[in-house]
Design an enzyme around this catalytic site. Structure first.
Site, PDB file in Angstrom:
ATOM      1  N   ARG A  41       0.840  -1.209   0.000  1.00  0.00           N
ATOM      2  CA  ARG A  41       0.000   0.000   0.000  1.00  0.00           C
ATOM      3  C   ARG A  41       0.869   1.251   0.000  1.00  0.00           C
ATOM      4  NH1 ARG A  41      -4.511   0.323   4.542  1.00  0.00           N
ATOM      5  NH2 ARG A  41      -2.751   0.994   5.798  1.00  0.00           N
ATOM      6  N   LYS A  82      -2.577   6.537   1.467  1.00  0.00           N
ATOM      7  CA  LYS A  82      -2.370   6.987   2.846  1.00  0.00           C
ATOM      8  C   LYS A  82      -1.402   8.163   2.820  1.00  0.00           C
ATOM      9  CE  LYS A  82      -2.089   4.790   7.373  1.00  0.00           C
ATOM     10  NZ  LYS A  82      -3.356   5.261   7.914  1.00  0.00           N
ATOM     11  N   GLU A  85     -16.003   6.512   5.076  1.00  0.00           N
ATOM     12  CA  GLU A  85     -15.060   6.150   6.144  1.00  0.00           C
ATOM     13  C   GLU A  85     -15.639   6.515   7.510  1.00  0.00           C
ATOM     14  OE1 GLU A  85     -11.813   4.928   5.859  1.00  0.00           O
ATOM     15  OE2 GLU A  85     -10.944   5.740   4.039  1.00  0.00           O
TER      16      GLU A  85
HETATM   17  C1  PLP Z   1      -8.568   6.814   6.544  1.00  0.00           C
HETATM   18  C2  PLP Z   1      -8.322   5.428   7.028  1.00  0.00           C
HETATM   19  N1  PLP Z   1      -9.204   4.474   6.705  1.00  0.00           N
HETATM   20  C3  PLP Z   1      -9.020   3.196   7.105  1.00  0.00           C
HETATM   21  C4  PLP Z   1      -7.937   2.829   7.863  1.00  0.00           C
HETATM   22  C5  PLP Z   1      -7.749   1.408   8.269  1.00  0.00           C
HETATM   23  O1  PLP Z   1      -6.771   0.802   7.484  1.00  0.00           O
HETATM   24  P1  PLP Z   1      -5.917  -0.403   8.044  1.00  0.00           P
HETATM   25  O2  PLP Z   1      -6.892  -1.472   8.410  1.00  0.00           O
HETATM   26  O3  PLP Z   1      -5.060  -0.820   6.911  1.00  0.00           O
HETATM   27  O4  PLP Z   1      -5.181   0.100   9.201  1.00  0.00           O
HETATM   28  C6  PLP Z   1      -7.005   3.802   8.240  1.00  0.00           C
HETATM   29  C7  PLP Z   1      -5.842   3.451   9.053  1.00  0.00           C
HETATM   30  O5  PLP Z   1      -4.833   3.091   8.538  1.00  0.00           O
HETATM   31  C8  PLP Z   1      -7.193   5.128   7.807  1.00  0.00           C
HETATM   32  O6  PLP Z   1      -6.307   6.081   8.131  1.00  0.00           O
END
Ligand code: PLP
Length: 340
Positions: A83, A185, A221
């Site tokens: 990612r 991210k 989200e």
């Molecule tokens: C905006 C956002 N959505 C979702 C997630 C959850 O992603 P992950 O399960 O890969 O941590 C995160 C955290 O990383 C995030 O910052």
């Protein structure tokens, strides 16, 4: 492990704590250098570094866990590596090879093992890889040099109370645009979300729910976590959209819901005015783990799912299964766990 640190493991929140060593690597003239572990937690940057002006940066978040036997393990670190590469491609930054990313995380966890909470405390070691564009340039162009760093800190629950339901409110703000960087991210998404979070917190909510930026009718989200709901006919449903972060926890839950719990699963549009179809709902992510959603406030009305105080049975089962894999109590699917 020889070093001991005095930490109240059971009362850890989600805060920065300086640990002993972090990884640092520099990219220049097309190459990453060897990388080092350093005690210095302060970065020395040029004032014109593009990360400071134009937000050319990206980051990741993952956790290391201590098993019952005392061993250390990482959860799906390869997915975070991939990612981050995707974020780098979107922002025209040099990719970190997957092996380098995994080695950097591994080295940092081992070097800070004393800070990894004991088994059974519910704590873990949160790992923060980050890349920033640096060097001297002022034009709106990709940086000529880059820094990649990985640091870590012990953490407990992200949302107060951990596995207890909390309420969220729908925000009028967007965190990402529809052909923007919502899937990556990158810091800009989070800077844009600060005000919405602040408003939600002032009103007594744990965080806010973002709707799709085009029509404001569909859930995207839940703060910095993905949304999932369990329908009244026991389907695991999570939003499908090109502007949400593909949560590694969410994809893990999709797999576990289908293959361990035997549920039908689906990524689909989740309309904010159709919440009646869900009997349970939750926020999922590395930091949030699974946080049950008690209710969502939308247009001044609070829609309560299972309960504002009790955790629904499917949410509970998903949580128990996921966390048992993460701490090594049960075997995960192939490739999910990296033992250190
Ligand atoms: C905006 C956002 N959505 C979702 C997630 C959850 O992603 P992950 O399960 O890969 O941590 C995160 C955290 O990383 C995030 O910052």
């Amino acid at each position: 492990m020889t070093k001991k640190v005095e930490i109240d493991w059971k009362n850890l929140g989600f805060d920065y704590m300086k640990t002993d060593l972090r990884y640092l690597s520099y990219w220049k003239d097309g190459n990453w250098d060897e990388g080092v572990l350093t005690e210095d937690n302060v970065l020395h940057l040029g004032e014109s570094s593009p990360c400071l002006h134009y937000g050319q940066q990206c980051f990741e978040g993952l956790k290391a866990y201590r098993t019952k036997k005392g061993d250390l393990q990482l959860f799906r670190v390869d997915q975070n590596a991939k990612r981050m590469q995707d974020s780098c491609r979107r922002l025209l930054m040099p990719e970190i090879p997957v092996e380098t990313f995994i080695k950097a995380c591994t080295d940092v966890v081992k070097a800070n093992e004393a800070y990894l909470p004991p088994y059974g405390t519910g704590g873990s070691l949160y790992i923060r890889p980050m890349m920033i564009g640096v060097g001297n340039s002022i034009a709106v162009k990709p940086a000529k040099e880059y820094l990649f760093t990985v640091f870590c800190m012990p953490v407990g629950a992200y949302f107060k109370g951990g596995m207890t339901p909390v309420n969220f409110m729908v925000s009028d703000y967007d965190r990402a645009a529809c052909y923007g960087t919502g899937q990556q991210k990158v810091g800009g998404n989070y800077a844009a979300s600060l005000i919405a979070h602040e408003i939600a917190a002032e009103k007594g909510f744990a965080d806010c729910i973002y709707l799709d930026p085009t029509t404001h009718t569909k859930i995207e989200e839940v703060g910095a976590a993905n949304f999932f709901g369990i329908t009244k006919d026991n389907r695991f449903v999570t939003p499908k959209s090109s502007s949400i972060l593909p949560s590694i926890t969410k994809y893990s839950l999709l797999y576990l819901a289908e293959n361990v719990l035997g549920l039908e699963v689906s990524e689909e549009d989740v309309y904010i005015d159709a919440l009646d179809g869900f009997s349970e709902a939750g926020a999922c992510g590395t930091a949030a783990v699974i946080t049950p959603i008690g209710g969502i406030e939308y247009k001044n009305k609070l829609h309560v799912f299972y309960s504002e105080t009790e955790v629904g049975p499917i949410t509970r089962k998903l949580y128990d299964t996921l966390t048992a894999i993460q701490i090594g109590d049960i075997e995960g699917p192939d490739g999910w766990i990296t033992k250190l």
